[in-house]
Design a protein around this motif. Structure first.
Motif, PDB file in Angstrom:
ATOM      1  N   ASN A 193       6.795  -8.568  -5.037  1.00  0.00           N
ATOM      2  CA  ASN A 193       6.713  -9.215  -6.349  1.00  0.00           C
ATOM      3  C   ASN A 193       7.446 -10.548  -6.357  1.00  0.00           C
ATOM      4  O   ASN A 193       7.001 -11.516  -6.991  1.00  0.00           O
ATOM      5  CB  ASN A 193       7.241  -8.288  -7.438  1.00  0.00           C
ATOM      6  N   LYS A 194       8.568 -10.602  -5.667  1.00  0.00           N
ATOM      7  CA  LYS A 194       9.302 -11.860  -5.564  1.00  0.00           C
ATOM      8  C   LYS A 194       8.493 -12.899  -4.793  1.00  0.00           C
ATOM      9  O   LYS A 194       8.388 -14.071  -5.206  1.00  0.00           O
ATOM     10  CB  LYS A 194      10.653 -11.626  -4.891  1.00  0.00           C
ATOM     11  N   LYS A 233     -11.104 -15.059   0.683  1.00  0.00           N
ATOM     12  CA  LYS A 233     -11.958 -14.057   0.061  1.00  0.00           C
ATOM     13  C   LYS A 233     -11.549 -12.642   0.449  1.00  0.00           C
ATOM     14  O   LYS A 233     -11.702 -11.711  -0.344  1.00  0.00           O
ATOM     15  CB  LYS A 233     -13.422 -14.304   0.436  1.00  0.00           C
ATOM     16  N   THR A 234     -11.053 -12.510   1.678  1.00  0.00           N
ATOM     17  CA  THR A 234     -10.677 -11.180   2.173  1.00  0.00           C
ATOM     18  C   THR A 234      -9.306 -11.231   2.826  1.00  0.00           C
ATOM     19  O   THR A 234      -8.933 -12.232   3.450  1.00  0.00           O
ATOM     20  CB  THR A 234     -11.705 -10.665   3.208  1.00  0.00           C
ATOM     21  N   VAL A 235      -8.563 -10.133   2.689  1.00  0.00           N
ATOM     22  CA  VAL A 235      -7.273  -9.991   3.350  1.00  0.00           C
ATOM     23  C   VAL A 235      -7.179  -8.584   3.913  1.00  0.00           C
ATOM     24  O   VAL A 235      -7.558  -7.609   3.247  1.00  0.00           O
ATOM     25  CB  VAL A 235      -6.098 -10.280   2.382  1.00  0.00           C
ATOM     26  N   LEU A 265      -0.731  -4.318  -0.039  1.00  0.00           N
ATOM     27  CA  LEU A 265      -2.065  -4.840  -0.329  1.00  0.00           C
ATOM     28  C   LEU A 265      -2.432  -4.623  -1.796  1.00  0.00           C
ATOM     29  O   LEU A 265      -3.063  -5.485  -2.426  1.00  0.00           O
ATOM     30  CB  LEU A 265      -3.087  -4.176   0.591  1.00  0.00           C
ATOM     31  N   ARG A 266      -2.040  -3.506  -2.371  1.00  0.00           N
ATOM     32  CA  ARG A 266      -2.300  -3.254  -3.790  1.00  0.00           C
ATOM     33  C   ARG A 266      -1.677  -4.350  -4.646  1.00  0.00           C
ATOM     34  O   ARG A 266      -2.308  -4.862  -5.588  1.00  0.00           O
ATOM     35  CB  ARG A 266      -1.739  -1.891  -4.197  1.00  0.00           C
ATOM     36  N   LEU A 267      -0.449  -4.719  -4.330  1.00  0.00           N
ATOM     37  CA  LEU A 267       0.240  -5.751  -5.106  1.00  0.00           C
ATOM     38  C   LEU A 267      -0.421  -7.110  -4.914  1.00  0.00           C
ATOM     39  O   LEU A 267      -0.519  -7.903  -5.865  1.00  0.00           O
ATOM     40  CB  LEU A 267       1.714  -5.801  -4.706  1.00  0.00           C
ATOM     41  N   ILE A 268      -0.867  -7.398  -3.695  1.00  0.00           N
ATOM     42  CA  ILE A 268      -1.562  -8.660  -3.429  1.00  0.00           C
ATOM     43  C   ILE A 268      -2.863  -8.730  -4.229  1.00  0.00           C
ATOM     44  O   ILE A 268      -3.166  -9.731  -4.882  1.00  0.00           O
ATOM     45  CB  ILE A 268      -1.843  -8.815  -1.920  1.00  0.00           C
ATOM     46  N   LEU A 269      -3.645  -7.643  -4.188  1.00  0.00           N
ATOM     47  CA  LEU A 269      -4.928  -7.624  -4.898  1.00  0.00           C
ATOM     48  C   LEU A 269      -4.741  -7.702  -6.408  1.00  0.00           C
ATOM     49  O   LEU A 269      -5.543  -8.331  -7.122  1.00  0.00           O
ATOM     50  CB  LEU A 269      -5.705  -6.358  -4.532  1.00  0.00           C
ATOM     51  N   ASN A 270      -3.686  -7.087  -6.912  1.00  0.00           N
ATOM     52  CA  ASN A 270      -3.428  -7.155  -8.351  1.00  0.00           C
ATOM     53  C   ASN A 270      -3.048  -8.570  -8.786  1.00  0.00           C
ATOM     54  O   ASN A 270      -3.361  -8.995  -9.907  1.00  0.00           O
ATOM     55  CB  ASN A 270      -2.314  -6.185  -8.735  1.00  0.00           C
ATOM     56  N   LYS A 271      -2.385  -9.295  -7.891  1.00  0.00           N
ATOM     57  CA  LYS A 271      -1.978 -10.670  -8.208  1.00  0.00           C
ATOM     58  C   LYS A 271      -3.144 -11.640  -8.057  1.00  0.00           C
ATOM     59  O   LYS A 271      -3.240 -12.630  -8.804  1.00  0.00           O
ATOM     60  CB  LYS A 271      -0.833 -11.082  -7.275  1.00  0.00           C
ATOM     61  N   PHE A 272      -4.036 -11.359  -7.108  1.00  0.00           N
ATOM     62  CA  PHE A 272      -5.155 -12.261  -6.831  1.00  0.00           C
ATOM     63  C   PHE A 272      -6.464 -11.479  -6.978  1.00  0.00           C
ATOM     64  O   PHE A 272      -6.994 -10.938  -5.994  1.00  0.00           O
ATOM     65  CB  PHE A 272      -5.034 -12.852  -5.423  1.00  0.00           C
ATOM     66  N   ALA A 305      -6.540   5.315  -3.734  1.00  0.00           N
ATOM     67  CA  ALA A 305      -7.700   4.434  -3.842  1.00  0.00           C
ATOM     68  C   ALA A 305      -7.389   3.229  -4.713  1.00  0.00           C
ATOM     69  O   ALA A 305      -6.522   3.265  -5.590  1.00  0.00           O
ATOM     70  CB  ALA A 305      -8.884   5.207  -4.413  1.00  0.00           C
ATOM     71  N   HIS A 306      -8.119   2.147  -4.442  1.00  0.00           N
ATOM     72  CA  HIS A 306      -8.050   0.930  -5.244  1.00  0.00           C
ATOM     73  C   HIS A 306      -9.468   0.357  -5.260  1.00  0.00           C
ATOM     74  O   HIS A 306     -10.153   0.355  -4.229  1.00  0.00           O
ATOM     75  CB  HIS A 306      -7.071  -0.073  -4.636  1.00  0.00           C
ATOM     76  N   PRO A 307      -9.945  -0.139  -6.408  1.00  0.00           N
ATOM     77  CA  PRO A 307     -11.354  -0.557  -6.498  1.00  0.00           C
ATOM     78  C   PRO A 307     -11.750  -1.675  -5.539  1.00  0.00           C
ATOM     79  O   PRO A 307     -12.925  -1.795  -5.200  1.00  0.00           O
ATOM     80  CB  PRO A 307     -11.496  -0.996  -7.956  1.00  0.00           C
TER      81      PRO A 307
END
Length: 358
Positions: free
Chosen positions: A182-183, A195-197, A208-215, A234-236
């Protein structure tokens, strides 16, 4: 008479030297006592009761935890006054009774979705991990990993054979992640334009969940060993993929690695980076989030943390080592990348970008 007013026959300099040496002999008690306070639920209880403003006596703590041992209040008081002395807890006196609350450091050991060191503490104080240090002398004399010397298997083999130990390891890696990510994500813009990570060695996918939520424009691949990702949430926009890092890497615009690079020996890292090079498009990049050692053993908090991290890698991970900037640069160049670009640091971790050599 207050004992502190008694005449001292040792000088302040002598006190500092000898007591620092003595503290080294007994310092192991601090993380072990803190681990017990976490596992008993004391830290979470104090957080629920008002955090730093909580004022609970040992008897109140024992009662609210449902502990019936009549000797428990005295034992808990002895534990908590130690933690207060090291600023993990706050303490006030009400007559002759000590009352405790959360302190400056213990807030990082409260169970929280926002991040916590408590699971990492529990993992590193687990008897199997502690036992690994008894293989250090053999490692110096005859080679090998201290953990494997002491336990007759690597820490990863132990995780594969023992589901409970595997869960402890995975949670120890996952739980502190929000504190760092988060920092970083508040300031680091390196994921924009992709487009992809793929999170290489991403565990259960927390980073990765935190990255996808931010971007929200990104799609992600969480890549780790099959037994690690099989129970990942799972994450969409996230796909969990099991595989062998040494054999192949998923193709993505950005390949992200947190706390992975420093856990592997040079030969593995060279192969890993070459696999990354092959998986990246021409304008793609590797983003590594790891400690960087100073060349000289500085005594500031960031440097001490880096050197301590290096010892954890020595003790637990076969061939794991934290590296200096020059050592990281040599590994990057050997795989065809340019010199690492280091845009920022958060706490005791650095963000490093590797780009293909033009």
């Amino acid at each position: 008479m207050d004992p502190r007013q008694t005449q001292s026959i040792s000088t302040p300099a002598e006190d500092e030297e000898l007591l620092a040496a003595f503290e080294t002999c007994v310092l192991v008690s601090v993380p072990l006592v803190l681990t017990s306070a976490v596992e008993l639920g004391i830290i979470d209880l104090l957080a629920r009761e008002g955090g730093a403003s909580a004022r609970l006596s040992p008897s109140q703590i024992v009662s609210r935890l449902g502990i019936t041992n009549p000797d428990a209040p005295r034992t808990v008081d002895r534990m908590l006054r130690l933690l207060a002395s090291f600023s993990y807890l706050s303490c006030t006196l009400d007559g002759d009774q000590r009352l405790y609350g959360i302190g400056p450091k213990s807030k990082y050991f409260v169970s929280s979705e926002a991040g916590s060191f408590a699971p990492l503490l529990r993992f590193l104080q687990h008897k199997t991990v502690i036992n690994g240090w008894y293989g250090l002398q053999e490692a110096v004399k005859n080679g090998g990993s201290p953990f494997q010397n002491a336990n007759a298997m690597s820490i990863f083999d132990c995780a594969m054979k023992d589901p409970a130990f595997s869960a402890l390891l995975n949670n120890g890696m996952k739980a502190p992640t929000p504190l760092y990510m988060n920092k970083i994500l508040d300031s680091y813009r390196g994921f924009e334009g992709a487009k992809t990570v793929a999170d290489v060695g991403g565990g259960v996918g927390e980073s990765l969940r935190l990255i996808l939520n931010k971007f929200p424009h990104l799609r992600g691949i969480n890549y780790d060993l099959p037994h690690v990702v099989k129970d990942a949430p799972a994450h969409p926009r996230m796909e969990h993929v099991g595989g062998d890092l040494s054999k192949s890497i998923p193709k993505a615009d950005i390949l992200f690695m947190k706390w992975l690079f420093h856990g592997r020996p040079d030969d593995f890292c060279k192969k890993l980076l070459k696999n990354c090079y092959e998986a990246l498009p021409p304008n793609g990049k590797v983003v590594i989030f790891d400690p960087i050692l100073p060349d000289y053993p500085e005594t500031d908090a960031v440097s001490r943390n880096a050197f301590t991290s290096d010892m954890i890698m020595l003790g637990a991970s076969p061939g794991g080592v934290d590296r200096t900037r020059k050592e990281l640069e040599a590994l990057a160049l050997s795989a065809g990348f340019d010199k690492p670009r280091i845009p920022c640091r958060a706490y005791n971790m650095w963000v490093m970008e590797l780009h293909k050599r033009k």
